[in-house]
Enzyme design. Structure first.
Site, PDB file in Angstrom:
ATOM      1  N   LYS A 210       0.821  -1.207   0.000  1.00 52.31           N
ATOM      2  CA  LYS A 210       0.000   0.000   0.000  1.00 52.31           C
ATOM      3  C   LYS A 210       0.857   1.261   0.000  1.00 52.31           C
ATOM      4  O   LYS A 210       0.642   2.175  -0.782  1.00 52.31           O
ATOM      5  CB  LYS A 210      -0.937  -0.004   1.220  1.00 52.31           C
ATOM      6  N   GLU A 216      10.280  -5.983   3.474  1.00 51.83           N
ATOM      7  CA  GLU A 216      10.413  -7.268   2.798  1.00 51.83           C
ATOM      8  C   GLU A 216       9.983  -7.181   1.339  1.00 51.83           C
ATOM      9  O   GLU A 216      10.668  -7.693   0.436  1.00 51.83           O
ATOM     10  CB  GLU A 216       9.572  -8.336   3.521  1.00 51.83           C
ATOM     11  N   HIS A 399      -3.186 -38.431  10.539  1.00 49.18           N
ATOM     12  CA  HIS A 399      -1.965 -39.199  10.780  1.00 49.18           C
ATOM     13  C   HIS A 399      -0.892 -38.345  11.454  1.00 49.18           C
ATOM     14  O   HIS A 399       0.276 -38.730  11.476  1.00 49.18           O
ATOM     15  CB  HIS A 399      -1.441 -39.768   9.460  1.00 49.18           C
ATOM     16  N   LYS A 523       9.686  -5.063  13.930  1.00 48.86           N
ATOM     17  CA  LYS A 523      10.117  -4.464  12.670  1.00 48.86           C
ATOM     18  C   LYS A 523      11.030  -3.263  12.927  1.00 48.86           C
ATOM     19  O   LYS A 523      12.037  -3.071  12.233  1.00 48.86           O
ATOM     20  CB  LYS A 523       8.894  -4.044  11.859  1.00 48.86           C
TER      21      LYS A 523
END
Length: 559
Positions: A210, A216, A399, A523
């Site tokens: 945005k 990142e 499982h 961050k």
């Protein structure tokens, strides 16, 4: 700012506290005593069939939970959200992800803070659709004139989890010969592996951020740009001059962002930037322009069907009385388990491989929304909040971790999701494989609900210490969600269902489900630690002893 109603001060909370004291669930007995239990607790939600009958509730408990929703103002808070009131109090914003899926021409028009929200949304949707059609038809070409065959979405959080989940779920609808890949992790392995076998001449990158500042995402975008330039240059497709590189980016990169100046500085034509608004939280944004990769792969019509599914659930929540309101009831059940029966986690178990990323998507939606310890007015919470959401598709989970759900000491409510008709009907030796698959879905909810008594185990010939090991206590709560097939609309309905479950819980707990300040500190600290990793002595000295030691280990072993 209106203070939240403290749920613990309501008469409904007191009633639920009383009902939970000494509570001893008995699903076998309840089913035997009430032949109408399944009918009463099986409810329609658009195209979904939702069976709540195997939950640990009686008529009295459900009635008290509905009164709790009434007394904490769930319906009123929902109306405030739909109207565009600034219920995101810490950021002073409206919360309008529901506006992303309003029908074109809806009346009355939704105007919030002086903006015609409907017009804004439809404008972006039309631009997104037109672009998707250009890519799908081959009108949009790479710098060497070749058609796009792969779309790589670069984003993180809501700009990744939503699109990748929907892509995996709707793969059977991909009809234009275009595949999608998704890069999110700043670990360079992610980008390297996702691009390893791609042809730069036929690859289109979508950079989803945005503000166009996410660390990142922008790091990966720059790495992708370098990969593009290197590949095109190595093949002789472009020269090494600046203009050639600029042309390459213009043909192979678009953006989902509103920061047009930063988009242009990166080299993307602002005309190829698709915006969204600050009233769309990242984890609520897959039905915004963040879904551009989906519109390209599946087509605008499929994307609009997805939006229609969202809207059907929005309307159900808006118009259905609380006692029959499926998302509200499921949110109330979660409150019952969390606050009164001590549950700490919640499993989501889709019997559909296509929903392999659904639990991961819900982790952000639910835990980023409701993992809060302060209420929306800044006061401390008065209850336990949030659950750990987790899960895997069946039958794989059977499982792995079902042992804990069946016979462990923890109460783990579980939602089972299944579809009558598979995307890939196959037979094995004349047997319908999907039927065998769904037999497991039905068997697991039955086993969890009703268990197996010691007497039943002994009647099968088991004796001694093995009897206890083979006894199943039952009374493990589940909700079963069935649909005819996993269509785009049904997927939208499932996503919206959990959005509104999350909303309901947030209102009852009095928290703001639409901010995420908890992700910020790490961050910020990463930006301060990065110089220390790069050799800045002052930055290293500013760290705590543990971080210094870990940095020393890193520097000693880095090759």
């Amino acid at each position: 700012m209106t203070a939240p109603i403290d749920a613990t001060t309501t008469s409904a909370w007191a009633e639920l506290t009383s009902l939970s004291t000494g509570f001893s669930p008995d699903l076998r007995g309840w089913f035997a005593a009430d032949p109408d239990r399944v009918e009463k607790l099986s409810l329609p939600l658009a195209d979904l069939h939702v069976d709540l009958s195997k939950n640990l509730v009686t008529d009295d408990i459900l009635a008290a939970l509905v009164r709790l929703a009434e007394q904490t103002g769930v319906a009123e808070r929902y109306a405030a959200m739909l109207a565009g009131e600034h219920i995101n109090t810490t950021e002073d914003r409206a919360v309008l992800h529901t506006a992303l899926r309003r029908r074109p021409g809806a009346t009355p028009a939704l105007v919030v803070d002086g903006q015609d929200v409907d017009a804004d949304v439809q404008s972006v949707l039309e631009a997104l659709s037109a672009f998707a059609d250009r890519v799908r038809s081959g009108e949009w070409k790479g710098v060497t004139g070749k058609k796009v065959t792969h779309v790589v979405n670069i984003g993180i959080g809501g700009s990744d989890l939503g699109p990748v989940m929907v892509y995996e779920a709707l793969k059977p609808y991909a009809d234009a010969g275009i595949q999608a890949r998704f890069v999110s992790n700043i670990d360079p392995t992610d980008l390297a592996q996702k691009t390893a076998d791609l042809d730069p001449e036929t690859t289109l990158f979508i950079v989803a951020s945005k503000t166009f500042t996410t660390l990142e995402t922008l790091t990966n975008a720059r790495l992708a740009r370098d990969w593009l330039w290197a590949g095109l240059s190595a093949s002789g497709a472009i020269g090494d001059d600046e203009q050639s590189r600029t042309d390459a980016v213009a043909h192979h990169f678009v953006a989902v962002s509103t920061a047009l100046d930063k988009v242009a500085a990166f080299g993307i034509d602002p005309a190829n930037a698709f915006g969204f608004w600050d009233w769309v939280g990242g984890r609520y944004s897959v039905d915004s322009a963040i879904g551009l990769s989906l519109a390209v792969v599946f087509g605008p019509e499929v994307f609009r069907d997805l939006l229609a599914g969202f809207h059907a659930v929005d309307e159900h929540v808006r118009t259905t009385p609380l006692a029959q309101n499926v998302p509200v009831l499921m949110g109330l059940l979660n409150v019952w388990y969390t606050n009164f029966l001590g549950a700490q986690s919640h499993a989501v178990l889709p019997y559909a491989q296509q929903l392999s990323r659904f639990a991961a998507y819900l982790q952000q939606l639910t835990m980023e929304s409701n993992g809060k310890s302060v209420r929306w007015d800044g006061s401390p919470v008065t209850t336990t909040t949030g659950e750990v959401f987790w899960g895997e598709p069946g039958t794989n989970g059977q499982h792995a971790f079902y042992q804990l759900i069946h016979q462990g000491t923890r109460l783990i409510p579980a939602d089972f999701i299944a579809f009558v008709n598979p995307a890939y009907p196959l037979q094995d030796d004349g047997r319908d494989v999907h039927g065998l698959f769904l037999a497991n879905f039905l068997a697991q909810t039955k086993a969890l609900a009703f268990g197996k008594t010691a007497e039943e185990v002994e009647a099968e010939g088991t004796t001694g210490a093995l009897v206890a090991a083979r006894t199943f206590p039952g009374n493990r709560p589940t909700t079963s969600i069935f649909a005819d097939a996993l269509t785009p609309s049904v997927l939208g309905q499932l996503i919206a269902l959990y959005e509104h479950i999350t909303f309901t819980q947030g209102v009852i707990w009095g928290i703001n489900s639409f901010d995420q300040w908890g992700v910020e500190l790490g961050k910020q600290l990463a930006l301060k630690i990065a110089p220390a990793i790069e050799g800045d002595a002052d930055a290293l000295e500013a760290q705590d002893a543990s971080t210094k030691a870990l940095l020393a280990y890193y520097q000693a072993h880095r090759r």
